[in-house]
Design a protein around this motif. Structure first.
Motif, PDB file in Angstrom:
ATOM      1  N   GLN A 260       1.338  -0.923  -0.223  1.00  0.00           N
ATOM      2  CA  GLN A 260      -0.389  -0.292   0.119  1.00  0.00           C
ATOM      3  C   GLN A 260       1.162   1.455  -0.214  1.00  0.00           C
ATOM      4  O   GLN A 260       1.678   1.451   0.397  1.00  0.00           O
ATOM      5  N   CYS A 261       0.489   2.144  -0.944  1.00  0.00           N
ATOM      6  CA  CYS A 261       1.456   3.783  -0.790  1.00  0.00           C
ATOM      7  C   CYS A 261       1.379   4.156   0.835  1.00  0.00           C
ATOM      8  O   CYS A 261       0.264   3.887   1.079  1.00  0.00           O
ATOM      9  N   SER A 262       1.800   4.990   1.919  1.00  0.00           N
ATOM     10  CA  SER A 262       1.991   5.210   2.849  1.00  0.00           C
ATOM     11  C   SER A 262       1.513   6.416   3.113  1.00  0.00           C
ATOM     12  O   SER A 262       0.819   6.943   3.838  1.00  0.00           O
ATOM     13  N   ASN A 263       0.958   6.745   1.767  1.00  0.00           N
ATOM     14  CA  ASN A 263       0.397   8.215   1.737  1.00  0.00           C
ATOM     15  C   ASN A 263      -1.070   8.290   1.032  1.00  0.00           C
ATOM     16  O   ASN A 263      -2.369   9.220   2.465  1.00  0.00           O
ATOM     17  N   CYS A 264      -1.715   7.516   0.578  1.00  0.00           N
ATOM     18  CA  CYS A 264      -3.305   6.916   0.280  1.00  0.00           C
ATOM     19  C   CYS A 264      -3.866   6.081   0.032  1.00  0.00           C
ATOM     20  O   CYS A 264      -4.461   5.247  -0.200  1.00  0.00           O
ATOM     21  N   ASN A 265      -2.768   4.901   0.762  1.00  0.00           N
ATOM     22  CA  ASN A 265      -3.347   2.869   0.747  1.00  0.00           C
ATOM     23  C   ASN A 265      -3.814   2.640  -0.838  1.00  0.00           C
ATOM     24  O   ASN A 265      -4.108   1.569  -0.560  1.00  0.00           O
TER      25      ASN A 265
ATOM     26  N   VAL B 279       6.295   6.137  -9.240  1.00  0.00           N
ATOM     27  CA  VAL B 279       5.146   7.508  -8.446  1.00  0.00           C
ATOM     28  C   VAL B 279       3.657   7.529  -8.403  1.00  0.00           C
ATOM     29  O   VAL B 279       3.814   6.978  -9.105  1.00  0.00           O
ATOM     30  N   CYS B 280       3.244   7.473  -7.801  1.00  0.00           N
ATOM     31  CA  CYS B 280       1.790   6.660  -7.468  1.00  0.00           C
ATOM     32  C   CYS B 280       1.226   8.452  -7.217  1.00  0.00           C
ATOM     33  O   CYS B 280       1.675   9.269  -7.512  1.00  0.00           O
ATOM     34  N   GLU B 281       0.141   8.303  -7.846  1.00  0.00           N
ATOM     35  CA  GLU B 281      -1.420   8.965  -8.543  1.00  0.00           C
ATOM     36  C   GLU B 281      -1.498  10.199  -6.941  1.00  0.00           C
ATOM     37  O   GLU B 281      -1.797  10.541  -7.817  1.00  0.00           O
ATOM     38  N   CYS B 282      -0.630   9.975  -6.458  1.00  0.00           N
ATOM     39  CA  CYS B 282      -0.732  11.003  -5.290  1.00  0.00           C
ATOM     40  C   CYS B 282       0.452  11.965  -5.403  1.00  0.00           C
ATOM     41  O   CYS B 282       0.199  12.256  -3.789  1.00  0.00           O
ATOM     42  N   GLY B 283       1.399  11.145  -5.836  1.00  0.00           N
ATOM     43  CA  GLY B 283       2.632  11.984  -5.975  1.00  0.00           C
ATOM     44  C   GLY B 283       3.666  11.614  -5.147  1.00  0.00           C
ATOM     45  O   GLY B 283       4.347  12.175  -4.949  1.00  0.00           O
TER      46      GLY B 283
END
Ligand SMILES: [Zn+2]
Length: 77
Positions: A35-40, A61-65
């Motif tokens: 999971q992304c640590s920022n947006c899951n 890089v995740c969609e959330c940046g």
């Protein structure tokens, strides 16, 4: 030889997916998800990378940046 024919086939129809599969086989790596640590959002380590003595896979890089995305690696021997 069966193995040789398969190799030729893969070379001829190389796509990003088969490249990753070959990379995994060559270096004993496994595509992982985390999971992304920022947006899951679920991130997949499916981008091959090579650095000094290290061979691995990382997630883009995740969609959330978030750039602190997961990766796996192995040392080259
Ligand atoms: Zn994210």
């Amino acid at each position: 030889m069966k193995l040789k024919r398969n190799t030729m086939f893969l070379t001829e129809y190389l796509s990003p997916v088969t490249e990753v599969e070959i990379w995994c086989k060559q270096h004993g790596l496994e595509i992982r998800t985390a999971q992304c640590s920022n947006c899951n959002k679920t991130l997949k380590t499916d981008i091959p990378f090579a650095s000094k003595g290290i061979r691995g896979l990382f997630s883009g890089v995740c969609e959330c940046g978030n750039e602190k995305t997961p990766f796996v690696f192995t040392t080259k021997d």
